[in-house]
Design a protein around this motif. Structure first.
Motif: not given
Length: 192
Positions: A31-32, A39-41, A145-148
């Motif tokens: 995600v992201g 990226p987040t999982v 979906g996520t920020s830096d």
């Protein structure tokens, strides 16, 4: 009426989706991809409510809408009750998934309820094409979906803590129900 709305086939397909995701419970989704350095999982169990909600889309608009709108008995109430029953049965199927714990089931419930809300909003605004709105959310989630720093975006309710996710999901469901009811009322006025 349930057959005309495709509810038996929706329930069978939902059971197959739940079984498939239960078998693939160890898989994850990044995600992201564009907005985060790493990226987040997201576990796959948070993805499964989206196709389940999309399956419900077929039952939102009746092939006999004109008949429902002019029926002497409240056919719209039966239609709404059938949609609610499918949602409840789908949540029961999700609860039977052995890959989910009590904590993760609350997040899956929030994801499903919010996805159904998005679906109802999409169907109310776009007709049958609105079934794709939950898939569009999933695509946006995986890309943006996520920020830096890897934190979930404010609109990414499926990645938020459980209370926030449940509140957002319930709000989307209420908004979607109101939107679909308004579409059904327009159908009644249009036929008069």
């Amino acid at each position: 009426m349930a057959r005309g709305l495709g509810i038996p086939s929706t329930l069978v397909l939902s059971a197959l989706v739940v079984a498939a995701f239960a078998l693939a419970s160890a898989l994850t989704l990044p995600v992201g991809v564009l907005t985060s350095a790493s990226p987040t999982v997201m576990p796959l169990y948070l993805v499964q409510p989206i196709p389940l909600a999309m399956l419900l889309g077929r039952s939102c608009l009746s092939p006999a809408a004109a008949l429902e709108a002019t029926a002497p008995r409240p056919a719209r109430a039966t239609h709404a009750a059938l949609l609610a029953a499918v949602m409840a049965l789908t949540l029961a199927m999700l609860a039977a998934n052995p890959a989910l714990s009590r904590d993760t089931y609350a997040l899956v419930t929030a994801s499903y309820v919010g996805s159904v809300g998005l679906l109802l909003i999409g169907v109310a605004l776009l007709g049958r094409l609105g079934v794709l709105l939950p898939a569009a959310y999933l695509c946006l989630l995986t890309v943006l979906g996520t920020s830096d720093d890897g934190q979930p975006a404010p609109w990414a309710w499926t990645l938020q803590p459980t209370p926030t996710a449940l509140t957002t999901g319930a709000t989307l469901l209420v908004l979607g129900s109101v939107a679909l009811a308004a579409r059904w009322r327009r159908t009644i006025r249009h036929k008069e």
